[in-house]
Design a protein around this motif. Sequence first.
Motif, PDB file in Angstrom:
ATOM      1  N   CYS A 258       0.834  -1.202   0.000  1.00 43.57           N
ATOM      2  CA  CYS A 258       0.000   0.000   0.000  1.00 43.57           C
ATOM      3  C   CYS A 258       0.872   1.258   0.000  1.00 43.57           C
ATOM      4  CB  CYS A 258      -0.898  -0.027   1.246  1.00 43.57           C
ATOM      5  SG  CYS A 258      -1.857   1.474   1.451  1.00 43.57           S
ATOM      6  N   CYS A 278      -5.190   4.985   9.079  1.00 43.94           N
ATOM      7  CA  CYS A 278      -5.171   3.651   9.699  1.00 43.94           C
ATOM      8  C   CYS A 278      -4.054   3.482  10.723  1.00 43.94           C
ATOM      9  CB  CYS A 278      -5.013   2.589   8.620  1.00 43.94           C
ATOM     10  SG  CYS A 278      -3.455   2.761   7.710  1.00 43.94           S
ATOM     11  N   VAL A 280      -1.196   2.251  10.185  1.00 47.59           N
ATOM     12  CA  VAL A 280      -0.316   1.114   9.868  1.00 47.59           C
ATOM     13  C   VAL A 280       1.115   1.642   9.729  1.00 47.59           C
ATOM     14  CG1 VAL A 280       0.300  -0.527   8.033  1.00 47.59           C
ATOM     15  CG2 VAL A 280      -2.072  -0.364   8.832  1.00 47.59           C
ATOM     16  N   CYS A 300       0.157  -3.846   4.288  1.00 50.06           N
ATOM     17  CA  CYS A 300      -0.981  -3.552   5.180  1.00 50.06           C
ATOM     18  C   CYS A 300      -1.119  -4.633   6.252  1.00 50.06           C
ATOM     19  CB  CYS A 300      -2.277  -3.474   4.366  1.00 50.06           C
ATOM     20  SG  CYS A 300      -3.712  -3.170   5.406  1.00 50.06           S
ATOM     21  N   ALA A 302      -3.708  -4.092   8.653  1.00 48.25           N
ATOM     22  CA  ALA A 302      -5.003  -3.775   9.283  1.00 48.25           C
ATOM     23  C   ALA A 302      -6.091  -4.719   8.778  1.00 48.25           C
ATOM     24  CB  ALA A 302      -5.378  -2.331   8.967  1.00 48.25           C
ATOM     25  N   CYS A 305      -9.799  -1.390   6.085  1.00 46.66           N
ATOM     26  CA  CYS A 305      -9.354  -0.062   5.644  1.00 46.66           C
ATOM     27  C   CYS A 305     -10.590   0.831   5.781  1.00 46.66           C
ATOM     28  CB  CYS A 305      -8.882  -0.165   4.189  1.00 46.66           C
ATOM     29  SG  CYS A 305      -8.043   1.299   3.584  1.00 46.66           S
ATOM     30  N   ASP A 310      -8.142   6.605   3.244  1.00 46.49           N
ATOM     31  CA  ASP A 310      -7.247   5.445   3.143  1.00 46.49           C
ATOM     32  C   ASP A 310      -7.636   4.529   1.990  1.00 46.49           C
ATOM     33  OD1 ASP A 310      -5.982   6.461   5.303  1.00 46.49           O
ATOM     34  OD2 ASP A 310      -6.435   4.817   6.674  1.00 46.49           O
ATOM     35  N   ILE A 313      -6.084   5.173  -1.800  1.00 41.85           N
ATOM     36  CA  ILE A 313      -4.623   5.079  -1.907  1.00 41.85           C
ATOM     37  C   ILE A 313      -4.329   3.835  -2.753  1.00 41.85           C
ATOM     38  CG2 ILE A 313      -2.474   4.661  -0.633  1.00 41.85           C
ATOM     39  CD1 ILE A 313      -3.761   6.017   1.804  1.00 41.85           C
ATOM     40  N   LYS A 315      -3.054   0.362  -4.030  1.00 39.44           N
ATOM     41  CA  LYS A 315      -2.700  -0.882  -3.331  1.00 39.44           C
ATOM     42  C   LYS A 315      -2.634  -2.014  -4.329  1.00 39.44           C
ATOM     43  CE  LYS A 315      -5.915   0.675   0.146  1.00 39.44           C
ATOM     44  NZ  LYS A 315      -6.311   1.940  -0.487  1.00 39.44           N
TER      45      LYS A 315
HETATM   46  S1  SF4 Z   1      -4.802  -0.736   2.817  1.00 36.84           S
HETATM   47 FE1  SF4 Z   1      -5.793   0.841   4.055  1.00 36.84          FE
HETATM   48  S2  SF4 Z   1      -5.590   0.095   6.156  1.00 36.84           S
HETATM   49 FE2  SF4 Z   1      -4.082  -0.992   4.914  1.00 36.84          FE
HETATM   50  S3  SF4 Z   1      -2.196   0.207   5.031  1.00 36.84           S
HETATM   51 FE3  SF4 Z   1      -3.287   0.877   3.223  1.00 36.84          FE
HETATM   52  S4  SF4 Z   1      -4.452   2.624   3.916  1.00 36.84           S
HETATM   53 FE4  SF4 Z   1      -3.872   1.494   5.735  1.00 36.84          FE
END
Ligand code: SF4
Length: 331
Positions: A258, A278, A280, A300, A302, A305, A310, A313, A315
């Motif tokens: 992420c 978050c 993280v 990540c 968590a 999300c 968040d 973003i 990923k």
């Molecule tokens: S996926 Fe969401 S919860 Fe996980 S690190 Fe990225 S922003 Fe944070």
Amino acid sequence: MDDLSPRTFDLIEHSRADHARVVLVDWMLGNSCSYACSYCPKSLHDGSVRWQSVADVLAFYDLLQRHYAQLRGKRVWLQFTGGEPTMHPQIIRLLEAATACGFQVSLISNASRTLRFWERIAPHLDSVILTYHNEFAELDHFRSVGRMLAERMPVHLNVTMRPEHFDRTLDETQALRDAMPAASITLKPLRVDFDHDLFDYTPAQLRIMAAGLPAKAAQTGAMPRGTMTVQGTGLPRRAVRANEFMIRGENRWKGYRCNAGIESLRIKGNGSITRAVCSVGGEIGRLGGTVTLPVAPIVCSAEVCACVADILITKSRPSGQSPERRVTGTG
Ligand code: SF4
Ligand code: SF4
């Protein structure tokens, strides 16, 4: 939307390439607020955290400018929140200094201050997110502020949808839609204590919120974020709004790589700085102290999300076919 069953994605990236270049800094200036919404945890509005000092804020502007803008060619976009950020006693000075640094600036606000105040700060804003809390907000005032700003910049409206006042709130949202035909509007599902669990909505209410209230005209000017485009095995490539990930329960990306910290930062009211809302990766520094800004994506850890900022973003799933370059580039 077809059905509400969750899908698995290999890549979640910004639908607009320029949004990947934006470092969106979610910056809580303090926790005083002009409202005390029933669904808002006290810690977000009770004034228990002092407003951040001008000196600390300006020192961090310098660091942001060096690390992201000068060294990495990123665009820094500050998004001030609170509490109610327009209540910071030096808000005009902070906005003027941000403009001088070449940053773009948004406010997330309940729009409660006077129309005159909003006219004064409008030249220092690039966009606004106005949240309509109809427990406290007056429709006419909110509409006047929103309409004035919508003539000058992109406006996004969040409307908090209390299940027990759903129909009335939907009628008021329609009035806002008519007054601001180009504004984007999110019918915002509320989460208990602003945490993971949604309030008790009927399936029909969930579908109305997922469908949203589409704009009737094109909006001019830039916003820091928009939709995400998803890719996955057997899935058509398509744009998805943050709300849709949440309503379908798809916002679970533990193990994904992420770009939190590369495309985002979060500053809490107490000055604690993390890569994203978050948290993280943990605290990376404090306002007024030493901060180590990130240079690479993070895996990540968590379970959920939970926050719109968040979700928006880049990923990717850690499988062979994931186009890693989309989450490693910092330029
Ligand atoms: S996926 Fe969401 S919860 Fe996980 S690190 Fe990225 S922003 Fe944070
Ligand atoms: S306006 Fe926002 S910060 Fe203020 S009480 Fe309502 S939800 Fe909380």
